[in-house]
Design a protein around this motif. Structure first.
Motif, PDB file in Angstrom:
ATOM      1  N   ASP A   1       1.186  86.024 -20.764  1.00 44.81           N
ATOM      2  CA  ASP A   1      -0.588  86.880 -20.454  1.00 44.81           C
ATOM      3  C   ASP A   1      -0.518  84.572 -20.696  1.00 44.81           C
ATOM      4  O   ASP A   1      -1.705  84.337 -19.222  1.00 44.81           O
ATOM      5  N   GLN A   2      -0.730  84.131 -20.936  1.00 43.45           N
ATOM      6  CA  GLN A   2      -0.723  82.784 -21.435  1.00 43.45           C
ATOM      7  C   GLN A   2      -0.013  81.623 -19.980  1.00 43.45           C
ATOM      8  O   GLN A   2      -0.658  80.974 -19.927  1.00 43.45           O
ATOM      9  N   GLU A   3       1.268  82.047 -20.272  1.00 46.70           N
ATOM     10  CA  GLU A   3       1.918  81.410 -18.822  1.00 46.70           C
ATOM     11  C   GLU A   3       1.332  81.601 -18.173  1.00 46.70           C
ATOM     12  O   GLU A   3       1.144  80.505 -16.627  1.00 46.70           O
ATOM     13  N   ILE A   4       0.526  82.918 -17.551  1.00 46.48           N
ATOM     14  CA  ILE A   4       0.161  82.961 -15.874  1.00 46.48           C
ATOM     15  C   ILE A   4      -1.931  82.467 -16.057  1.00 46.48           C
ATOM     16  O   ILE A   4      -1.737  81.896 -14.651  1.00 46.48           O
ATOM     17  N   SER A   5      -2.433  82.259 -16.989  1.00 46.16           N
ATOM     18  CA  SER A   5      -3.668  81.612 -16.945  1.00 46.16           C
ATOM     19  C   SER A   5      -3.086  80.085 -16.773  1.00 46.16           C
ATOM     20  O   SER A   5      -3.852  80.472 -15.980  1.00 46.16           O
ATOM     21  N   ALA A   6      -1.601  79.484 -17.561  1.00 41.25           N
ATOM     22  CA  ALA A   6      -1.484  78.359 -17.158  1.00 41.25           C
ATOM     23  C   ALA A   6      -0.811  77.838 -15.463  1.00 41.25           C
ATOM     24  O   ALA A   6      -2.045  77.141 -15.722  1.00 41.25           O
ATOM     25  N   ASN A   7      -0.504  78.805 -15.025  1.00 40.21           N
ATOM     26  CA  ASN A   7       0.049  78.145 -13.773  1.00 40.21           C
ATOM     27  C   ASN A   7      -0.798  78.630 -12.984  1.00 40.21           C
ATOM     28  O   ASN A   7      -1.249  77.989 -12.516  1.00 40.21           O
ATOM     29  N   ARG A   8      -1.537  80.125 -12.994  1.00 39.87           N
ATOM     30  CA  ARG A   8      -3.190  80.003 -11.969  1.00 39.87           C
ATOM     31  C   ARG A   8      -3.917  79.088 -12.345  1.00 39.87           C
ATOM     32  O   ARG A   8      -4.318  78.490 -11.172  1.00 39.87           O
ATOM     33  N   GLN A   9      -4.045  78.249 -13.366  1.00 35.74           N
ATOM     34  CA  GLN A   9      -5.343  77.139 -13.606  1.00 35.74           C
ATOM     35  C   GLN A   9      -4.671  76.189 -12.703  1.00 35.74           C
ATOM     36  O   GLN A   9      -5.708  75.433 -11.980  1.00 35.74           O
ATOM     37  N   GLU A  10      -3.437  75.679 -12.971  1.00 34.06           N
ATOM     38  CA  GLU A  10      -2.667  74.452 -12.141  1.00 34.06           C
ATOM     39  C   GLU A  10      -2.517  74.526 -11.071  1.00 34.06           C
ATOM     40  O   GLU A  10      -3.081  73.835 -10.380  1.00 34.06           O
ATOM     41  N   LEU A  11      -2.531  76.177 -10.269  1.00 36.89           N
ATOM     42  CA  LEU A  11      -2.595  76.786  -9.274  1.00 36.89           C
ATOM     43  C   LEU A  11      -4.485  76.224  -8.344  1.00 36.89           C
ATOM     44  O   LEU A  11      -4.491  75.781  -7.532  1.00 36.89           O
ATOM     45  N   ASN A  12      -5.578  76.692  -9.048  1.00 31.54           N
ATOM     46  CA  ASN A  12      -6.666  76.653  -8.641  1.00 31.54           C
ATOM     47  C   ASN A  12      -6.992  74.517  -8.719  1.00 31.54           C
ATOM     48  O   ASN A  12      -7.156  74.522  -7.665  1.00 31.54           O
ATOM     49  N   HIS A  13      -6.560  74.093  -9.873  1.00 31.70           N
ATOM     50  CA  HIS A  13      -6.222  72.718  -9.310  1.00 31.70           C
ATOM     51  C   HIS A  13      -5.733  71.732  -7.933  1.00 31.70           C
ATOM     52  O   HIS A  13      -6.460  71.126  -7.546  1.00 31.70           O
ATOM     53  N   GLY A  14      -4.890  72.372  -7.089  1.00 36.23           N
ATOM     54  CA  GLY A  14      -4.420  72.106  -6.455  1.00 36.23           C
ATOM     55  C   GLY A  14      -4.691  72.528  -5.276  1.00 36.23           C
ATOM     56  O   GLY A  14      -5.108  72.266  -4.076  1.00 36.23           O
ATOM     57  N   PHE A  15      -5.541  73.316  -5.335  1.00 35.12           N
ATOM     58  CA  PHE A  15      -6.342  74.114  -3.833  1.00 35.12           C
ATOM     59  C   PHE A  15      -7.976  73.578  -4.101  1.00 35.12           C
ATOM     60  O   PHE A  15      -8.663  72.987  -4.999  1.00 35.12           O
TER      61      PHE A  15
END
Length: 135
Positions: free
Chosen positions: A31-45
């Motif tokens: 869950d923490q990995e998914i949250s971190a990945n999605r945060q990085e994804l949101n910064h890329g958009f």
């Protein structure tokens, strides 16, 4: 049911409970990995005006790391869902076994399954040493 059989069954249930705790720990890590990945994804958009979508960078191009982040997100979510389903099945079986054991030993138990198992251990007065002998 004799005491030795009860201790063996309880030992197996304790082991199952420890396995479930490991599964929960792994679920939390995912869950923490998914949250971190999605945060990085949101910064890329960047946000597309008047919508809730985020797709492109400033020049209208998909950034090079976005497809990899989307693929990683998909893999993590699939792994998380599989582990969650496995955990639910495992926990359901453990709860059923604890309730059957309590019924067989004619012990009234309530609460979550860890509390039920603890009450069975307390009623039978099983020490750590006795549990350790069956490992």
């Amino acid at each position: 049911m004799n005491r030795k059989t009860a201790i063996q069954i309880i030992t197996k249930l304790v082991i199952r409970t420890l396995i479930e705790m490991d599964m929960l720990s792994e679920l939390n890590n995912l869950d923490q990995e998914i949250s971190a990945n999605r945060q990085e994804l949101n910064h890329g958009f960047i946000k597309i005006p008047f919508t809730r979508y985020r797709l492109f960078d400033d020049v209208g191009m998909v950034k090079h790391n976005i497809p990899a982040l989307l693929e990683r997100d998909h893999e993590q979510v699939v792994k998380y869902n599989g582990l969650l389903e496995q955990y639910k099945n495992h926990q359901h079986k453990t709860v059923a076994r604890i309730e059957n054991l309590a019924k067989e030993l004619k012990i009234v138990v309530d609460g979550n399954y860890c509390e039920k198992l603890a009450k069975i251990l307390k009623v039978l007065d099983i020490s750590d040493e006795e549990l350790g002998k069956t490992w």
